[in-house]
Design a protein around this motif. Structure first.
Motif, short mmCIF file in Angstrom:
data_model
loop_
_atom_site.label_atom_id
_atom_site.label_comp_id
_atom_site.label_asym_id
_atom_site.label_seq_id
_atom_site.Cartn_x
_atom_site.Cartn_y
_atom_site.Cartn_z
N GLU A 112 0.84 -1.20 0.00
CA GLU A 112 0.00 0.00 0.00
C GLU A 112 0.88 1.27 0.00
OE1 GLU A 112 -2.87 0.71 -0.70
OE2 GLU A 112 -3.20 2.69 0.17
N CYS A 113 1.96 1.22 0.76
CA CYS A 113 2.88 2.37 0.80
C CYS A 113 3.47 2.61 -0.59
CB CYS A 113 4.00 2.13 1.81
SG CYS A 113 3.39 2.06 3.50
N GLN A 114 3.86 1.53 -1.24
CA GLN A 114 4.43 1.68 -2.60
C GLN A 114 3.40 2.24 -3.56
OE1 GLN A 114 6.01 -2.01 -4.04
NE2 GLN A 114 7.57 -2.11 -2.45
N ARG A 115 2.16 1.70 -3.43
CA ARG A 115 1.09 2.17 -4.31
C ARG A 115 0.86 3.68 -4.10
NH1 ARG A 115 -4.10 3.71 -4.46
NH2 ARG A 115 -4.24 3.72 -2.19
N TYR A 116 0.87 4.09 -2.84
CA TYR A 116 0.60 5.51 -2.55
C TYR A 116 1.72 6.40 -3.08
CZ TYR A 116 -2.29 9.00 -0.27
OH TYR A 116 -3.15 10.06 -0.03
N ASP A 117 2.95 5.93 -2.95
CA ASP A 117 4.07 6.69 -3.52
C ASP A 117 3.90 6.86 -5.03
OD1 ASP A 117 5.48 7.29 -1.25
OD2 ASP A 117 6.72 5.47 -1.34
N GLN A 118 3.41 5.78 -5.67
CA GLN A 118 3.20 5.87 -7.13
C GLN A 118 2.10 6.88 -7.45
OE1 GLN A 118 2.57 1.74 -8.08
NE2 GLN A 118 4.72 1.24 -7.71
N VAL A 119 1.06 6.91 -6.60
CA VAL A 119 -0.01 7.89 -6.79
C VAL A 119 0.58 9.30 -6.71
CG1 VAL A 119 -2.07 8.91 -5.72
CG2 VAL A 119 -1.90 6.43 -5.95
N ILE A 120 1.37 9.53 -5.67
CA ILE A 120 1.96 10.87 -5.48
C ILE A 120 2.84 11.23 -6.68
CG2 ILE A 120 3.43 12.31 -3.99
CD1 ILE A 120 2.58 10.41 -1.65
N GLU A 121 3.58 10.25 -7.14
CA GLU A 121 4.47 10.44 -8.29
C GLU A 121 3.67 10.78 -9.55
OE1 GLU A 121 8.19 10.85 -9.39
OE2 GLU A 121 7.67 10.22 -7.36
N ARG A 122 2.59 10.03 -9.74
CA ARG A 122 1.77 10.18 -10.96
C ARG A 122 0.96 11.47 -10.94
NH1 ARG A 122 -3.28 7.90 -11.65
NH2 ARG A 122 -2.94 6.59 -9.82
N ILE A 123 0.32 11.74 -9.81
CA ILE A 123 -0.59 12.90 -9.72
C ILE A 123 0.18 14.19 -9.41
CG2 ILE A 123 -2.62 13.84 -8.49
CD1 ILE A 123 -3.19 11.22 -9.89
N GLY A 124 1.20 14.05 -8.59
CA GLY A 124 1.91 15.21 -8.05
C GLY A 124 2.77 15.90 -9.08
N PRO A 125 3.57 16.87 -8.72
CA PRO A 125 3.75 17.31 -7.34
C PRO A 125 2.55 18.10 -6.82
CG PRO A 125 5.04 18.70 -8.81
CD PRO A 125 4.44 17.62 -9.65
N ILE A 126 2.38 18.03 -5.51
CA ILE A 126 1.31 18.77 -4.85
C ILE A 126 1.60 20.26 -4.98
CG2 ILE A 126 0.44 19.28 -2.51
CD1 ILE A 126 0.83 16.23 -1.94
N ASP A 127 0.58 21.02 -5.38
CA ASP A 127 0.77 22.48 -5.51
C ASP A 127 0.76 23.16 -4.15
OD1 ASP A 127 0.76 22.81 -8.44
OD2 ASP A 127 -1.25 21.93 -8.26
N LEU A 128 -0.17 22.73 -3.30
CA LEU A 128 -0.28 23.36 -1.98
C LEU A 128 -0.62 22.29 -0.95
CD1 LEU A 128 -0.34 25.91 -0.24
CD2 LEU A 128 -2.70 26.28 -0.93
N GLN A 129 0.30 22.09 -0.02
CA GLN A 129 0.12 21.06 1.02
C GLN A 129 -0.31 21.73 2.33
OE1 GLN A 129 0.73 17.40 1.25
NE2 GLN A 129 -0.43 17.96 3.09
N ILE A 130 -1.44 21.30 2.87
CA ILE A 130 -1.90 21.80 4.17
C ILE A 130 -1.37 20.87 5.26
CG2 ILE A 130 -3.94 22.37 5.56
CD1 ILE A 130 -3.67 23.86 2.83
N LEU A 131 -0.81 21.46 6.30
CA LEU A 131 -0.34 20.66 7.43
C LEU A 131 -0.86 21.21 8.74
CD1 LEU A 131 3.54 20.26 6.82
CD2 LEU A 131 1.76 18.57 6.32
N GLY A 132 -1.26 20.29 9.64
CA GLY A 132 -1.40 20.66 11.04
C GLY A 132 -0.08 20.29 11.69
N ILE A 133 0.03 20.52 12.97
CA ILE A 133 1.26 20.12 13.65
C ILE A 133 0.86 19.40 14.94
CG2 ILE A 133 1.50 22.44 14.68
CD1 ILE A 133 4.55 22.06 14.57
N GLY A 134 1.51 18.26 15.19
CA GLY A 134 1.20 17.53 16.41
C GLY A 134 1.78 18.27 17.62
N SER A 135 1.22 18.04 18.79
CA SER A 135 1.78 18.71 19.97
C SER A 135 3.22 18.24 20.20
CB SER A 135 0.91 18.48 21.21
OG SER A 135 0.71 17.10 21.40
N ASN A 136 3.58 17.07 19.65
CA ASN A 136 4.97 16.60 19.76
C ASN A 136 5.80 16.97 18.54
OD1 ASN A 136 4.00 14.90 17.79
ND2 ASN A 136 4.44 12.98 18.85
N GLY A 137 5.22 17.81 17.65
CA GLY A 137 5.98 18.25 16.48
C GLY A 137 5.83 17.36 15.26
#
Ligand code: F6R
Length: 251
Positions: A112-137
């Protein structure tokens, strides 16, 4: 890193929504990197409002989510599939064929991890990535100690993360112990990154981020290796940052 200070959660959500809408206005085929959790809920409400009242369209937009718990049914109320559908996708005109979230019950987590990397590779690069931040960083579910060169991988969630996220479940025991997450390297491949932080609970993490606590034990510090990061932070989350220190460092 550009730091935008705002008064409160609502102002943070509003500002972030306008940035996303500007991105879509510039390119209606934008690729958005999306996050879950409490932080982006207000942002998603504003995006829905913008879609319904101003006609902002997501018809040609594609989205890639950061992470998903392992072991939950896709339709479980605590899954990130459910979160995204209920809090955003069902209210806008995005095609469900254009949304990507890691599978929560893959036959093989490694594949599944490999498949997702391929998705990111095929669809990406991401134009705008939204991030939250964990209390532990953490960013995505890249917990302290994560490899900065990582792509999509399986993580064991930190005890503090399971505790922080327990409010989305009936009890802490129900919070999965593992998740699939985009890696730090994959996140940093995004063209632009927008980090949101609100509330006292995030004050320590924001202080460490802006004081450039550069270490693998503080994953968000890897964001300093990206040239186009904007942090929108509200007063409560900013309150431990010394004014002088942040002005000097946030350049
Ligand atoms: C969510 C994610 C996490 C959250 C972080 C903050 O997809 O990847 O990194 O952004 O745990 O969570 P909240 O917003 O609930 O405080």
């Amino acid at each position: 890193m550009e730091v935008i200070q705002v008064d409160n959660y609502s102002a943070m959500s509003e500002k972030a929504a306008r940035m996303i809408e500007e991105q879509i206005c510039k390119n209606d085929r934008s690729i958005l990197g999306l996050a879950t959790g409490s932080t982006p809920l207000g942002l998603y409400e504003k995006l829905i409002e913008g879609h319904k009242t101003c006609g902002v369209s997501y018809k040609n937009v594609q989205s890639i989510n950061l992470d998903e718990y392992l072991g939950l049914d896709k339709n479980h109320p605590g899954s990130y599939h459910t979160f995204m559908y209920e809090n955003l996708f069902k209210e806008i005109d995005i095609s469900m064929e254009h949304v990507y979230i890691p599978n929560s019950k893959p036959l093989s987590a490694g594949e599944e991890c490999q498949r997702y990397d391929q998705v990111i590779e095929r669809i990406g690069p991401i134009d705008l990535q939204i991030l939250g931040i964990g209390s532990n960083g953490h960013i995505g579910f890249n917990e302290p100690g994560s490899d900065p060169n990582s792509t999509t991988h399986v993580v064991e969630l930190a005890a503090s993360t399971r505790k922080d996220n327990a409010h989305f479940f009936d009890s802490i025991e129900e919070v999965p112990t593992h998740a699939v997450t985009m890696g730090i390297k994959s996140i940093l491949k995004s063209a632009r990154i927008l980090v949101l932080a609100s509330g006292k609970r995030k004050a320590e993490a924001v202080k460490r981020l802006l004081n450039k606590d550069l270490s693998e034990s503080f994953p968000a510090s890897h964001l300093w290796n990206h040239e186009d990061v904007t942090l929108i932070v509200d007063t409560d989350a900013y309150k431990l940052v010394s004014q002088k220190g942040s002005e000097d460092l946030a350049r």
